[in-house]
Design an enzyme around this catalytic site. Structure first.
Site, PDB file in Angstrom:
ATOM      1  N   LYS A   1       0.837  -1.196   0.000  1.00 35.70           N
ATOM      2  CA  LYS A   1       0.000   0.000   0.000  1.00 35.70           C
ATOM      3  C   LYS A   1       0.876   1.252   0.000  1.00 35.70           C
ATOM      4  CE  LYS A   1      -2.571   3.246   2.436  1.00 35.70           C
ATOM      5  NZ  LYS A   1      -1.830   4.261   1.657  1.00 35.70           N
TER       6      LYS A   1
ATOM      7  N   CYS B   1      12.860  12.214   6.523  1.00 36.21           N
ATOM      8  CA  CYS B   1      12.951  11.955   7.961  1.00 36.21           C
ATOM      9  C   CYS B   1      14.389  12.053   8.417  1.00 36.21           C
ATOM     10  CB  CYS B   1      12.319  10.628   8.333  1.00 36.21           C
ATOM     11  SG  CYS B   1      13.053   9.265   7.492  1.00 36.21           S
TER      12      CYS B   1
ATOM     13  N   GLU C   1       8.725  17.106  14.926  1.00 37.98           N
ATOM     14  CA  GLU C   1       9.111  17.020  13.513  1.00 37.98           C
ATOM     15  C   GLU C   1       8.168  17.882  12.672  1.00 37.98           C
ATOM     16  OE1 GLU C   1       8.583  13.291  11.293  1.00 37.98           O
ATOM     17  OE2 GLU C   1      10.633  13.590  10.571  1.00 37.98           O
TER      18      GLU C   1
HETATM   19  C1  UN1 Z   1      17.781   9.488   2.721  1.00 43.17           C
HETATM   20  O1  UN1 Z   1      17.960  10.440   3.468  1.00 43.17           O
HETATM   21  O2  UN1 Z   1      18.526   9.266   1.767  1.00 43.17           O
HETATM   22  O3  UN1 Z   1      11.496   8.874   4.938  1.00 43.17           O
HETATM   23  C2  UN1 Z   1      16.701   8.510   2.905  1.00 43.17           C
HETATM   24  C3  UN1 Z   1      12.678   9.200   4.930  1.00 43.17           C
HETATM   25  C4  UN1 Z   1      13.695   8.128   5.113  1.00 43.17           C
HETATM   26  C5  UN1 Z   1      14.570   7.962   3.930  1.00 43.17           C
HETATM   27  C6  UN1 Z   1      15.690   8.912   3.913  1.00 43.17           C
HETATM   28  N1  UN1 Z   1      13.054   6.880   5.425  1.00 43.17           N
HETATM   29  O4  UN1 Z   1      12.996  10.358   4.768  1.00 43.17           O
END
Ligand code: UN1
Length: 478
Positions: free
Chosen positions: A172, A281, A380
């Site tokens: 999904k 993230c 965040e």
């Molecule tokens: C990255 O910084 O190259 O959702 C990958 C996100 C992370 C992936 C970051 N799971 O931003």
């Protein structure tokens, strides 16, 4: 009537209810119409994945290798077209999007190789005349739930290992970015994946995601997304006694010490905080800067921000694309207001901007004089918003860096081996970057964090087998 991009269930493209996929760079640009699965269709997908599991789990490694390898090759061959689709639907710039597509191809290629490197252990028993075999077996049906910010790389780094290790999948993707998800499912399907092994169920989390979590058929669920949804995934997984893996938020620190190379520090901060519109993230939203370099760093970073162009993701020369949608834009603006009211100083940006095409354009926004206690330093934001926190020295910088509920990635800009080494050892993050941005990771090494950022085994690289397989210990009397 427009073509509808359907869901793939048991090897058939089906679905009637569809919704429009709109570009955040130009809200008049409809990327396509994508089906939304019903609860019944999710149940059909789960049943198909369950039915397909026994033979896929026992399929030869060459069959799995072939599908994954061909998929890598096709993604690579179509890198520019898929990059454009990604930039259009998500809003990261064309070079960023094309780079992400390349990463997806590399991931499929890596896990194609892993199918040929499966191995176990043969060890002597504690008792005489008995042999012990330790092997890894696939888990079963894996639920894959992915976010909108990496529309092709995150699906790739969950789907590729799931299939490589012999699992079947119900996938999904985020409702905002079905285009890239549909494209990789189509590629895998056409390159020989047997029916039912990978099922695509696009649609809303509250309907499709929930129906997946409610099912006793899932042996595991791997999720990347918000902390709130991650918690729901965890609770439902405990109820169903299923394995789960979560990648959630970050509030990543970038420490800048007096002895840093100023241009390295500014580049790392500009990239970590603002590229990909800050929607990673792994983005750094707390720039923790020691007194001696503080003013020079702030003025150099502000100057750097002035040189960045915010515009349509497809336009040449754009450095920062739009925010992904109206809801995220509102969150970003709300946090900018919160920052001001908390007493942080708005040093750059903070304003919406208008461009030729109607989209969700926000200036990169930098606060200074922030404290680590402010909400903008603890929660965040997931937008192009960062704050500078002034500290006395390295010790205070490390303490502030670790003083957060999250622990995904942490960076330090320094020319001191002593401080770099100490930071690598003492940062409470899953990934540490020295003189590099906190975001932008390799495809073949473990990815993941600590504290509220992550739960369960690491993703990517060889470490991915910890989640996607289960260990068996077999004893045989000789
Ligand atoms: C990255 O910084 O190259 O959702 C990958 C996100 C992370 C992936 C970051 N799971 O931003």
């Amino acid at each position: 009537m427009n073509k509808i991009y359907h869901n793939l269930i048991a090897g058939e493209w089906i679905g009637t209810d569809a919704s429009k996929n709109i570009s955040p760079s130009d809200t008049n640009d409809v990327v396509g119409e994508y089906a939304r699965a019903s609860v019944d269709e999710v149940k059909m997908a789960l049943a198909a994945a369950r039915a397909a599991f026994p033979s896929w789990a026992r399929s030869g490694i060459l069959e799995r290798n072939s599908v994954l390898k061909k998929t890598a090759d096709e993604i690579l061959a179509r890198k520019d077209e898929l990059g454009k689709l990604l930039a259009r639907e998500e809003g990261k710039t064309l070079p960023e999007a094309t780079g992400e597509v390349l990463r997806a191809a590399q991931i499929f290629d890596f896990f194609a190789g892993e199918t040929l490197r499966l191995a176990g252990e043969l060890v002597p028993s504690a008792r005489p005349n008995i042999g012990v075999e330790i092997t890894r077996e696939p888990l079963g049906v894996i639920g894959i739930i992915t976010p909108w910010n990496f529309p092709i790389a995150i699906p790739a780094w969950k789907i590729a290992p799931a299939l490589a290790y012999g699992n079947t999948v119900v996938f999904k993707p985020a409702d905002l970015v079905p285009g890239c998800a549909w494209a990789i499912v189509d590629i895998l399907h056409r390159n020989g994946l047997p029916k039912g092994v990978l099922n695509l169920v696009m649609g809303r989390g509250s309907v499709v995601g929930q129906a997946m979590l409610d099912s006793p058929d899932l042996a595991g669920v791997t999720f990347t997304g918000s902390t709130a949804t991650g918690r729901r995934v965890a609770l439902s997984s405990i109820e169903h006694n299923r394995k789960f893996q979560l990648e959630m938020g970050g509030k990543n620190p970038m420490v800048v010490l007096d002895d840093a190379d100023l241009s390295v520090a500014v580049e790392a901060a500009a990239n970590s905080s603002f590229y990909s519109t800050g929607q990673r993230c792994t983005a750094s939203s707390r720039l923790i800067v020691t007194e001696g370099i503080h003013n020079r760093f702030v003025s150099a970073l502000t100057e750097r921000l002035q040189s960045l162009t915010v515009d349509n993701a497809l336009k040449e020369g754009t450095h920062i694309g739009p925010v992904v949608d109206e809801k995220q834009l509102k969150t970003d603006i709300d946090y900018i207001e919160i920052g001001k009211s908390e007493g942080a100083k708005l040093a750059f940006g903070g304003e919406l901007v208008k461009r030729e095409t109607p989209g969700f354009y926000l200036q990169p926004t930098l606060f200074t004089e922030a404290t680590n206690q402010m909400r903008i330093s603890r929660e965040e934001i997931f937008g192009p918003v960062a704050s500078v926190i002034r500290v006395r020295d390295y010790d205070e910088a490390l303490a502030v860096a670790n003083d957060t509920p999250f622990g995904l990635s942490a960076g330090i800009a320094t020319t001191s081996l002593k401080h770099a080494t100490h930071f690598k050892r003492n940062s409470e993050a899953g990934m540490v970057m020295v003189n590099l941005p906190t975001a932008g990771v390799d495809f073949h090494v473990p990815f993941g964090g600590r504290k509220a950022s992550s739960f369960g085994p690491r993703e990517q690289g060889r470490y991915a087998n910890e989640f996607f397989t289960t260990v068996k210990t077999a004893y045989t009397l000789a």
